[in-house]
Design a protein around this motif. Structure first.
Motif, PDB file in Angstrom:
ATOM      1  N   ILE A 145       0.520  -1.080   0.216  1.00 38.45           N
ATOM      2  CA  ILE A 145       0.056  -0.013   0.070  1.00 38.45           C
ATOM      3  C   ILE A 145       1.074   1.349  -0.179  1.00 38.45           C
ATOM      4  O   ILE A 145       0.302   2.487  -0.607  1.00 38.45           O
ATOM      5  N   ARG A 146       2.107   1.019   0.581  1.00 42.56           N
ATOM      6  CA  ARG A 146       2.497   2.521   1.140  1.00 42.56           C
ATOM      7  C   ARG A 146       3.433   2.267  -0.780  1.00 42.56           C
ATOM      8  O   ARG A 146       3.248   3.791  -1.143  1.00 42.56           O
ATOM      9  N   ASP A 147       4.115   1.532  -1.227  1.00 46.46           N
ATOM     10  CA  ASP A 147       4.661   1.829  -2.549  1.00 46.46           C
ATOM     11  C   ASP A 147       3.760   2.118  -3.202  1.00 46.46           C
ATOM     12  O   ASP A 147       3.215   3.062  -4.341  1.00 46.46           O
ATOM     13  N   ALA A 148       2.069   1.700  -3.471  1.00 47.16           N
ATOM     14  CA  ALA A 148       0.942   2.188  -4.073  1.00 47.16           C
ATOM     15  C   ALA A 148       0.517   3.605  -3.691  1.00 47.16           C
ATOM     16  O   ALA A 148       0.022   4.943  -4.585  1.00 47.16           O
ATOM     17  N   ILE A 155      13.984   6.542  -4.755  1.00 47.00           N
ATOM     18  CA  ILE A 155      13.630   5.625  -3.402  1.00 47.00           C
ATOM     19  C   ILE A 155      14.366   4.263  -3.511  1.00 47.00           C
ATOM     20  O   ILE A 155      14.193   3.475  -4.336  1.00 47.00           O
ATOM     21  N   TYR A 156      15.605   3.995  -2.934  1.00 46.86           N
ATOM     22  CA  TYR A 156      15.971   2.639  -2.439  1.00 46.86           C
ATOM     23  C   TYR A 156      16.053   2.215  -1.042  1.00 46.86           C
ATOM     24  O   TYR A 156      16.295   1.081  -0.857  1.00 46.86           O
ATOM     25  N   ASP A 157      15.176   2.928  -0.357  1.00 44.91           N
ATOM     26  CA  ASP A 157      15.458   2.254   1.162  1.00 44.91           C
ATOM     27  C   ASP A 157      14.004   2.336   2.413  1.00 44.91           C
ATOM     28  O   ASP A 157      13.507   3.589   1.193  1.00 44.91           O
ATOM     29  N   GLU A 158      13.839   1.994   3.022  1.00 48.70           N
ATOM     30  CA  GLU A 158      12.598   1.611   3.360  1.00 48.70           C
ATOM     31  C   GLU A 158      12.236   3.496   4.344  1.00 48.70           C
ATOM     32  O   GLU A 158      11.625   4.159   4.050  1.00 48.70           O
ATOM     33  N   ALA A 161      11.118   5.731   1.793  1.00 41.60           N
ATOM     34  CA  ALA A 161      10.257   5.687   1.279  1.00 41.60           C
ATOM     35  C   ALA A 161       9.497   6.014   2.222  1.00 41.60           C
ATOM     36  O   ALA A 161       7.778   6.690   2.486  1.00 41.60           O
ATOM     37  N   GLU A 162       9.320   5.987   3.094  1.00 40.27           N
ATOM     38  CA  GLU A 162       8.596   6.341   4.659  1.00 40.27           C
ATOM     39  C   GLU A 162       8.348   7.633   4.491  1.00 40.27           C
ATOM     40  O   GLU A 162       7.070   8.113   4.657  1.00 40.27           O
ATOM     41  N   GLU A 163       9.298   8.358   4.302  1.00 40.36           N
ATOM     42  CA  GLU A 163       9.222  10.107   4.205  1.00 40.36           C
ATOM     43  C   GLU A 163       8.274  10.622   2.715  1.00 40.36           C
ATOM     44  O   GLU A 163       7.687  11.201   3.661  1.00 40.36           O
ATOM     45  N   VAL A 164       8.416   9.617   1.465  1.00 37.87           N
ATOM     46  CA  VAL A 164       7.828  10.102   0.359  1.00 37.87           C
ATOM     47  C   VAL A 164       5.755   9.442   1.108  1.00 37.87           C
ATOM     48  O   VAL A 164       4.720  10.739   0.828  1.00 37.87           O
ATOM     49  N   TYR A 165       5.777   8.791   1.967  1.00 38.10           N
ATOM     50  CA  TYR A 165       4.499   8.364   1.998  1.00 38.10           C
ATOM     51  C   TYR A 165       4.225   9.631   3.005  1.00 38.10           C
ATOM     52  O   TYR A 165       2.622  10.053   2.511  1.00 38.10           O
TER      53      TYR A 165
END
Length: 122
Positions: A20-23, A89-92, A95-99
């Motif tokens: 879901i985060r990636d979506a 985005i290569y690390d968690e 990815a969390e920051e962009v989410y």
């Protein structure tokens, strides 16, 4: 743009996991792209092409705030930076920051959508 905003909203309503985060990140990417392009298009229509085409993204968002399309240009600059991060985005943690940015982006995107609908209804 309406479908993109709705799609992002739907993804953000789902219980968050890695998929879901990636979506959400992907939907944020294309929703942001549509939003800034619609801002640019509306400003060109309202202010004329010569006033808008050479503006940097930062200047574009300042003008958009000045003419009431958006509230806070700094938020949109943050969204722009986050959008640029999505291709790296290569690390968690990134990815969390962009989410998190996508979560804060949604109300601004919805407000922009409503403003554009209202202006173009006349």
């Amino acid at each position: 743009m309406e479908k993109a905003v709705a799609s992002l909203a739907l993804a953000l309503k789902q219980p968050k996991d890695e998929f879901i985060r990636d979506a959400v990140i992907q939907r944020f990417e294309y929703t942001y792209e549509l939003c800034w392009k619609m801002v640019r298009r509306q400003l060109i229509e309202d202010q004329g092409e010569a006033s808008v085409v050479m503006l940097s993204r930062r200047e574009l968002f300042r003008m958009a705030a000045e003419y009431g399309l958006i509230d806070n240009p700094q938020n949109w600059i943050t969204y722009h930076r986050a959008r640029n991060e999505t291709s790296h985005i290569y690390d968690e943690s990134k990815a969390e920051e962009v989410y998190r940015v996508a979560v804060s982006f949604l109300p601004d995107a919805e407000k922009l959508k409503e403003e554009l609908v209202q202006r173009n209804a006349d």
